[in-house]
Motif scaffolding. Structure first.
Motif, mmCIF file in Angstrom:
data_model
loop_
_atom_site.group_PDB
_atom_site.id
_atom_site.type_symbol
_atom_site.label_atom_id
_atom_site.label_comp_id
_atom_site.label_asym_id
_atom_site.label_seq_id
_atom_site.Cartn_x
_atom_site.Cartn_y
_atom_site.Cartn_z
ATOM 1 N N ARG A 24 34.106 45.211 0.264
ATOM 2 C CA ARG A 24 32.859 45.828 0.756
ATOM 3 C C ARG A 24 33.234 47.199 1.291
ATOM 4 O O ARG A 24 34.138 47.317 2.108
ATOM 5 N N TYR A 25 32.560 48.259 0.852
ATOM 6 C CA TYR A 25 33.036 49.600 1.208
ATOM 7 C C TYR A 25 32.130 50.400 2.134
ATOM 8 O O TYR A 25 32.513 51.491 2.554
ATOM 9 N N GLN A 26 30.921 49.910 2.431
ATOM 10 C CA GLN A 26 30.070 50.669 3.366
ATOM 11 C C GLN A 26 29.035 49.737 3.989
ATOM 12 O O GLN A 26 28.897 48.578 3.587
ATOM 13 N N GLY A 27 28.282 50.282 4.957
ATOM 14 C CA GLY A 27 27.216 49.506 5.589
ATOM 15 C C GLY A 27 27.765 48.471 6.554
ATOM 16 O O GLY A 27 28.977 48.419 6.843
ATOM 17 N N GLY A 28 26.866 47.657 7.062
ATOM 18 C CA GLY A 28 27.250 46.608 8.003
ATOM 19 C C GLY A 28 26.350 45.420 7.792
ATOM 20 O O GLY A 28 26.015 45.099 6.649
ATOM 21 N N ASN A 29 25.894 44.808 8.908
ATOM 22 C CA ASN A 29 25.063 43.617 8.736
ATOM 23 C C ASN A 29 23.579 43.963 8.563
ATOM 24 O O ASN A 29 22.722 43.123 8.765
ATOM 25 N N ASN A 30 23.301 45.203 8.153
ATOM 26 C CA ASN A 30 21.957 45.534 7.655
ATOM 27 C C ASN A 30 21.765 44.950 6.262
ATOM 28 O O ASN A 30 20.645 44.764 5.804
ATOM 29 N N ALA A 31 22.854 44.675 5.563
ATOM 30 C CA ALA A 31 22.784 44.154 4.196
ATOM 31 C C ALA A 31 22.471 42.666 4.210
ATOM 32 O O ALA A 31 22.741 41.972 5.190
ATOM 33 N N GLY A 32 21.904 42.199 3.121
ATOM 34 C CA GLY A 32 21.690 40.766 2.970
ATOM 35 C C GLY A 32 22.001 40.399 1.539
ATOM 36 O O GLY A 32 21.287 40.781 0.627
ATOM 37 N N HIS A 33 23.109 39.727 1.344
ATOM 38 C CA HIS A 33 23.494 39.339 -0.011
ATOM 39 C C HIS A 33 23.351 37.826 -0.148
ATOM 40 O O HIS A 33 23.981 37.074 0.585
ATOM 41 N N THR A 34 22.491 37.421 -1.073
ATOM 42 C CA THR A 34 22.263 35.995 -1.247
ATOM 43 C C THR A 34 23.045 35.513 -2.467
ATOM 44 O O THR A 34 22.911 36.063 -3.544
ATOM 45 N N ASN A 87 10.204 35.760 -4.501
ATOM 46 C CA ASN A 87 10.597 35.534 -3.104
ATOM 47 C C ASN A 87 11.053 36.847 -2.463
ATOM 48 O O ASN A 87 12.144 36.954 -1.908
ATOM 49 N N GLU A 88 10.192 37.846 -2.567
ATOM 50 C CA GLU A 88 10.554 39.194 -2.138
ATOM 51 C C GLU A 88 10.297 39.395 -0.645
ATOM 52 O O GLU A 88 9.372 40.095 -0.226
ATOM 53 N N PHE A 89 11.139 38.737 0.134
ATOM 54 C CA PHE A 89 11.111 38.876 1.592
ATOM 55 C C PHE A 89 12.548 39.162 2.037
ATOM 56 O O PHE A 89 13.477 38.553 1.511
ATOM 57 N N GLY A 90 12.729 40.106 2.973
ATOM 58 C CA GLY A 90 14.073 40.559 3.351
ATOM 59 C C GLY A 90 14.996 39.434 3.800
ATOM 60 O O GLY A 90 14.586 38.591 4.597
ATOM 61 N N THR A 91 16.260 39.450 3.311
ATOM 62 C CA THR A 91 17.263 38.455 3.721
ATOM 63 C C THR A 91 17.661 38.675 5.180
ATOM 64 O O THR A 91 17.964 37.739 5.903
ATOM 65 N N THR A 92 17.651 39.936 5.617
ATOM 66 C CA THR A 92 18.100 40.244 6.979
ATOM 67 C C THR A 92 16.951 40.194 7.978
ATOM 68 O O THR A 92 17.100 39.697 9.080
ATOM 69 N N THR A 93 15.778 40.705 7.584
ATOM 70 C CA THR A 93 14.681 40.831 8.566
ATOM 71 C C THR A 93 13.486 39.948 8.244
ATOM 72 O O THR A 93 12.579 39.829 9.068
ATOM 73 N N GLY A 94 13.431 39.369 7.039
ATOM 74 C CA GLY A 94 12.294 38.522 6.653
ATOM 75 C C GLY A 94 11.040 39.329 6.310
ATOM 76 O O GLY A 94 9.995 38.763 6.002
ATOM 77 N N ARG A 95 11.130 40.687 6.329
ATOM 78 C CA ARG A 95 9.943 41.502 6.054
ATOM 79 C C ARG A 95 9.515 41.374 4.590
ATOM 80 O O ARG A 95 10.374 41.335 3.695
ATOM 81 N N PRO A 96 8.169 41.356 4.311
ATOM 82 C CA PRO A 96 7.740 41.355 2.902
ATOM 83 C C PRO A 96 8.154 42.671 2.252
ATOM 84 O O PRO A 96 8.033 43.735 2.863
ATOM 85 N N ARG A 97 8.676 42.584 1.022
ATOM 86 C CA ARG A 97 9.102 43.812 0.337
ATOM 87 C C ARG A 97 7.934 44.417 -0.430
ATOM 88 O O ARG A 97 7.087 43.670 -0.940
#
Ligand code: IMP
Length: 421
Positions: free
Chosen positions: A32-42, A288-298
């Motif tokens: 992993r080369y950038q970012g932090g726990n803003n990412a959500g990888h399922t 299922n387009e809802f954020g993995t990190t925040t649950g916000r609808p995309r």
């Protein structure tokens, strides 16, 4: 290719975790080369869903060495919560990565609050303020964090500055002793994984190992080449890999650009091919387009190939991996944005000013859809003609060959059309 970057070609959430996990079956190292726990990888494997935020997507396979490189910002509390769910893994953390502390989260919230209507819609994980501190030379690096005495001294200096900032913004100030005691415990858990990962990576490359570099977010969220200011605070492009991992640029062999069969975006900012109404709700529900990190609808839109060609120019794309193709089943007509109308002209680029980007109206082509359930398809040839035509058309317009497509969330619903390693 031996050293391959997985790039998000849109605004993130393209399914990079799933593609990384799939390709990781043939990889020795995942970085992993950038970012932090803003990412959500399922990652879904054998019907079991794993949500990763900080850890590289190879972490579920103990044979893979996973690296959190110097370009990352790491929230130690989130890190410990994530590793607690795993029992057998192989991980290295760069001593030059930066630490996200509770005041970064407070500052993220406060900045968003003061921006009002201009807010970015960040994940509020403190990512922007942590990268700001890195650039202002007010950051805390992992190497200092895991050294109890150096951490104590550095934290006491940093907290003097940060508490003043928090006070001015009306945010709660932090108590040094409480913060130090809590984070000292986290540092001790992290310490055994820490090393100079650039040395390790260069060695792995010399030994001819297969290495995957996993980007978080997407190129349209790049701090330099994304839709600024509605971006994240790092660069998810293939070009940022050498700097953010400590290898020479010419050691990267190529990039797989992961794209949804349509477009999504979370947070604020223009999105020319956005769809509003029932069709958007339908795609959001099926995909299922809802954020993995925040649950916000995309937000939902048609596939935008101006965006993909922008990503191809900025990052370089050797192949495309098209995800969520199954979500488009049952839609009569599918549109693809091919260019924009802007100030009376047809253009093929993204204007730098967001007010101009907002004014761009897409030109579309319309393709016939398909009704068949394609979730069990195992080869390209088994796809309905209309789905084949859609994939062929989009790769032709973008000018990048197809290597992978996926028809469902599980690892075995991913189809390799062209070998990567
Ligand atoms: P930040 O990265 O939390 O500062 O958020 C900045 C922007 O990037 C916001 O629009 C977020 O919604 C977006 N963003 C950050 N991480 C992701 C991600 O993993 N997927 C999609 N959008 C993201």
């Amino acid at each position: 290719m031996k050293r391959v970057v997985i790039v998000g070609t849109q605004w993130g959430d393209e399914g990079k975790g799933k593609i990384t996990d799939f390709l990781a079956q043939d990889a020795d190292v995942v970085v992993r080369y950038q970012g932090g726990n803003n990412a959500g990888h399922t990652v879904v494997f054998d019907g079991k869903k794993h949500s990763l935020h900080l850890l590289p997507s190879g972490i579920l396979n103990p044979k893979i060495t996973n690296v959190m490189a110097n370009g990352m910002v790491i929230n130690p509390k989130a890190f410990i919560e994530e590793i607690a769910k795993l029992d057998n893994f192989n991980l290295k953390i760069s001593d030059r990565a930066h630490i996200v502390l509770p005041y970064h989260l407070e500052l993220d919230k406060a900045y968003e609050h003061f921006k009002g209507n201009e807010k970015i819609g960040t994940t509020q994980k403190g990512i922007g303020p942590a990268y700001t501190d890195k650039a202002s030379r007010l950051g805390l690096r992992v190497s200092t964090f895991i050294h109890p005495e150096r951490f104590r001294l550095r934290l006491s200096e940093l907290l003097k500055v940060k508490n003043q900032e928090l006070r001015k913004l009306g945010a709660p100030r932090l108590n040094f002793d409480e913060l130090y005691t809590e984070y000292l415990n986290y540092a001790q858990v992290m310490a055994p994984y820490v090393s100079d990962t650039s040395v390790y990576l260069n060695q792995a490359i010399e030994e001819n190992k297969n290495v995957l570099f996993e980007g978080a977010q997407g190129v349209l969220l790049c701090l330099d080449h994304g839709t600024y200011p509605f971006v994240t605070s790092s660069s998810p492009t293939a070009s940022s890999v050498p700097l953010n991992t400590g290898i020479a640029p010419w050691l990267v062999d190529g990039a797989v650009g992961v794209t949804k069969a349509y477009t999504t975006r979370v947070g604020s900012g223009p999105m020319p091919s956005e769809i509003i109404g029932d069709l958007a709700s339908h795609i959001r529900k099926v995909g299922n387009e809802f954020g993995t990190t925040t649950g916000r609808p995309r937000r939902i839109g048609w596939l935008d190939t101006v965006v993909l060609r922008h990503t191809k120019r900025i990052s370089g794309l050797s192949y495309l991996a098209v995800t969520l193709l199954d979500v488009l089943s049952g839609i009569d007509e599918i549109k693809i944005a091919t260019s924009y109308q802007f100030e009376g002209k047809e253009i093929d680029y993204i204007p730098a000013e967001m007010a101009d980007f907002e004014a761009c109206i897409p030109n579309y082509i319309t393709m016939p859809g398909w009704n068949e359930d394609i979730t069990q398809v195992k080869t390209f040839d088994e796809l309905p003609e209309a789905a084949k035509n859609y994939l062929n058309k989009l790769t032709e317009i973008v000018g990048v060959p197809l290597a992978i497509f996926s028809v469902g969330p599980d690892r075995n619903q991913t189809i390799l059309v062209h070998p990567i390693f």
